[in-house]
Write a protein that holds these residues in place. Sequence first.
Motif, PDB file in Angstrom:
ATOM      1  N   SER A 109      39.115  71.069  -8.427  1.00  0.00           N
ATOM      2  CA  SER A 109      38.918  72.276  -9.223  1.00  0.00           C
ATOM      3  C   SER A 109      38.019  71.973 -10.419  1.00  0.00           C
ATOM      4  O   SER A 109      37.899  70.823 -10.839  1.00  0.00           O
ATOM      5  N   ASP A 110      37.372  73.026 -10.924  1.00  0.00           N
ATOM      6  CA  ASP A 110      36.594  72.892 -12.167  1.00  0.00           C
ATOM      7  C   ASP A 110      37.122  73.915 -13.171  1.00  0.00           C
ATOM      8  O   ASP A 110      36.368  74.544 -13.906  1.00  0.00           O
ATOM      9  N   ALA A 111      38.452  74.038 -13.208  1.00  0.00           N
ATOM     10  CA  ALA A 111      39.089  75.101 -13.980  1.00  0.00           C
ATOM     11  C   ALA A 111      39.039  74.854 -15.483  1.00  0.00           C
ATOM     12  O   ALA A 111      39.057  75.789 -16.271  1.00  0.00           O
ATOM     13  N   GLU A 113      36.508  73.250 -17.138  1.00  0.00           N
ATOM     14  CA  GLU A 113      35.145  73.421 -17.634  1.00  0.00           C
ATOM     15  C   GLU A 113      34.227  73.573 -16.434  1.00  0.00           C
ATOM     16  O   GLU A 113      34.259  72.753 -15.519  1.00  0.00           O
ATOM     17  N   GLU A 114      33.396  74.637 -16.443  1.00  0.00           N
ATOM     18  CA  GLU A 114      32.587  74.929 -15.269  1.00  0.00           C
ATOM     19  C   GLU A 114      31.703  73.747 -14.888  1.00  0.00           C
ATOM     20  O   GLU A 114      31.026  73.170 -15.726  1.00  0.00           O
ATOM     21  N   ASN A 115      31.760  73.416 -13.598  1.00  0.00           N
ATOM     22  CA  ASN A 115      30.945  72.350 -13.003  1.00  0.00           C
ATOM     23  C   ASN A 115      31.402  70.936 -13.350  1.00  0.00           C
ATOM     24  O   ASN A 115      30.713  69.982 -12.994  1.00  0.00           O
ATOM     25  N   ILE A 116      32.543  70.777 -14.033  1.00  0.00           N
ATOM     26  CA  ILE A 116      33.123  69.439 -14.141  1.00  0.00           C
ATOM     27  C   ILE A 116      34.292  69.406 -13.159  1.00  0.00           C
ATOM     28  O   ILE A 116      35.365  69.942 -13.443  1.00  0.00           O
ATOM     29  N   TRP A 117      34.053  68.820 -12.002  1.00  0.00           N
ATOM     30  CA  TRP A 117      35.055  68.841 -10.929  1.00  0.00           C
ATOM     31  C   TRP A 117      36.007  67.678 -11.065  1.00  0.00           C
ATOM     32  O   TRP A 117      35.610  66.551 -11.350  1.00  0.00           O
ATOM     33  N   LEU A 118      37.286  67.978 -10.870  1.00  0.00           N
ATOM     34  CA  LEU A 118      38.335  66.964 -10.976  1.00  0.00           C
ATOM     35  C   LEU A 118      39.257  67.075  -9.769  1.00  0.00           C
ATOM     36  O   LEU A 118      39.476  68.174  -9.258  1.00  0.00           O
ATOM     37  N   SER A 136      29.380  78.582  -6.211  1.00  0.00           N
ATOM     38  CA  SER A 136      28.646  79.722  -6.763  1.00  0.00           C
ATOM     39  C   SER A 136      29.162  80.147  -8.135  1.00  0.00           C
ATOM     40  O   SER A 136      28.486  80.871  -8.844  1.00  0.00           O
ATOM     41  N   HIS A 137      30.385  79.700  -8.503  1.00  0.00           N
ATOM     42  CA  HIS A 137      31.012  80.091  -9.785  1.00  0.00           C
ATOM     43  C   HIS A 137      30.962  81.609  -9.954  1.00  0.00           C
ATOM     44  O   HIS A 137      30.760  82.105 -11.067  1.00  0.00           O
ATOM     45  N   TYR A 138      31.152  82.334  -8.856  1.00  0.00           N
ATOM     46  CA  TYR A 138      30.993  83.787  -8.872  1.00  0.00           C
ATOM     47  C   TYR A 138      31.773  84.413 -10.027  1.00  0.00           C
ATOM     48  O   TYR A 138      32.975  84.199 -10.160  1.00  0.00           O
ATOM     49  N   VAL A 141      34.772  82.936 -12.251  1.00  0.00           N
ATOM     50  CA  VAL A 141      36.222  82.932 -11.999  1.00  0.00           C
ATOM     51  C   VAL A 141      36.575  82.116 -10.745  1.00  0.00           C
ATOM     52  O   VAL A 141      37.721  82.070 -10.358  1.00  0.00           O
ATOM     53  N   GLN A 142      35.565  81.463 -10.131  1.00  0.00           N
ATOM     54  CA  GLN A 142      35.866  80.660  -8.941  1.00  0.00           C
ATOM     55  C   GLN A 142      35.997  79.206  -9.363  1.00  0.00           C
ATOM     56  O   GLN A 142      35.012  78.559  -9.712  1.00  0.00           O
ATOM     57  N   ARG A 143      37.209  78.686  -9.323  1.00  0.00           N
ATOM     58  CA  ARG A 143      37.476  77.398  -9.950  1.00  0.00           C
ATOM     59  C   ARG A 143      38.256  76.427  -9.069  1.00  0.00           C
ATOM     60  O   ARG A 143      38.615  75.344  -9.523  1.00  0.00           O
ATOM     61  N   CYS A 144      38.563  76.820  -7.829  1.00  0.00           N
ATOM     62  CA  CYS A 144      39.324  75.914  -6.966  1.00  0.00           C
ATOM     63  C   CYS A 144      38.617  75.766  -5.615  1.00  0.00           C
ATOM     64  O   CYS A 144      37.936  76.683  -5.169  1.00  0.00           O
ATOM     65  N   ASP A 156      33.833  75.670  -0.524  1.00  0.00           N
ATOM     66  CA  ASP A 156      33.483  76.834  -1.337  1.00  0.00           C
ATOM     67  C   ASP A 156      34.382  76.842  -2.561  1.00  0.00           C
ATOM     68  O   ASP A 156      35.545  76.446  -2.477  1.00  0.00           O
ATOM     69  N   ASP A 157      33.853  77.260  -3.696  1.00  0.00           N
ATOM     70  CA  ASP A 157      34.738  77.484  -4.846  1.00  0.00           C
ATOM     71  C   ASP A 157      35.197  78.940  -4.817  1.00  0.00           C
ATOM     72  O   ASP A 157      34.433  79.851  -4.518  1.00  0.00           O
ATOM     73  N   VAL A 158      36.470  79.137  -5.088  1.00  0.00           N
ATOM     74  CA  VAL A 158      37.084  80.445  -4.927  1.00  0.00           C
ATOM     75  C   VAL A 158      38.149  80.614  -6.021  1.00  0.00           C
ATOM     76  O   VAL A 158      38.541  79.643  -6.669  1.00  0.00           O
TER      77      VAL A 158
HETATM   78 CA   LIG Z   1      33.556  77.154 -10.673  1.00  0.00          CA
END
Ligand SMILES: [Ca+2]
Length: 339
Positions: A109-111, A113-118, A136-138, A141-144, A156-158
């Motif tokens: 998830s990047d919940a 901070e956007e684009n920092i995946w953990l 896509s960080h639509y 709100v797409q963080r998982c 996909d991030d959703v």
């Molecule tokens: Ca995201």
Amino acid sequence: MKTLPVIVIVCVVMTLTGADAPPEAKSSDIHIAKSQLIKRSTHCPGWSEYNGRCFIFIPTHMTWARAERNCQSLGGNLASVRDVFEYQAIQKVIWSSTYDYPESWVGGSDAQEENIWLWSDGTPFHYSNWCRGEPSHYNHVQRCIEINYGGSKCWDDVQCYIRLPSVCAKKKISIISTMKTLPLIVFVCVVLTLTGADAWSCVIRRYRYCSGWSRYKGRYFIYIPTPMTWARAEKNCQSLGGNLASVRNIYEYHKIQWLILHKTHRQQQAWIGGSDCQQNGVWLWSDGTRFHYSNWCPGEPNNGQRAQHCLQINYGASKCWDDVQCNVHRPSVCAKKIR
Ligand SMILES: [Ca+2]
Ligand SMILES: [Ca+2]
Ligand SMILES: [Ca+2]
Ligand SMILES: [Ca+2]
């Protein structure tokens, strides 16, 4: 040379007692796939073994954070994925259970901070298998991470609150892996002993004290004075071989507070590894351990402006815990296991 046998025995005992206890598993809140597994394993009964870890498909649809909590109750975390072969093994686990490739949660998830995946198990995020145009960080709100997305069955991030099946992973029963490395550890101990007691004690001293980490109850802690966002602080801890500190009890909290006081001569606010970014109110530690103990200030966590999802310590007059926005900059405390 007289003391050699004693030192070797001490080495062996240290090695054996250093072995992790088998992970706990509670029978409640368990959703296990009643399915055939690709490879029955003696190291992880009922799960599928691949590359030193055990995997299981959980057909029950849950939010990402609930799925992570469920995996924790089984002694693991949502699966992290290290390479394409592991991804294929995970897809196989799903296929053998469903004869299909349903979209499913893994632990990314990047919940915060956007684009920092953990990864939820605390391991560094290196490999990914994104679909074209993803993540896509639509609408931000797409963080998982869901896998098996689209025709290419890629990532996909959703939104984290949708409900999906999931894949859990846990380490093989660790006493077995410890037994495997035992001869090597004994050999190293003997060599260190033979090369002289001075060298031996120096190695111990350097490991324990010279590196700037403080030892407490099976882990090392270090205070990082540089203010960073929570996600940057976690990444920094990972680059040092650890994670932001999790806290199991009041004694550990006091130890961390002492560490900060000792370094700064102040009770400085700082990040530790707690966050509830994927689902408000479901707190998780970044090192993947279960969130039991807490030391919230009165009225906290209040999720102020519905935007406070990261855990800062030494807050207010009581120097207790507060939830705050993850993008504020704070010093931090890292922890790592003694190996
Ligand atoms: Ca995201
Ligand atoms: Ca997406
Ligand atoms: Ca929150
Ligand atoms: Ca707050």
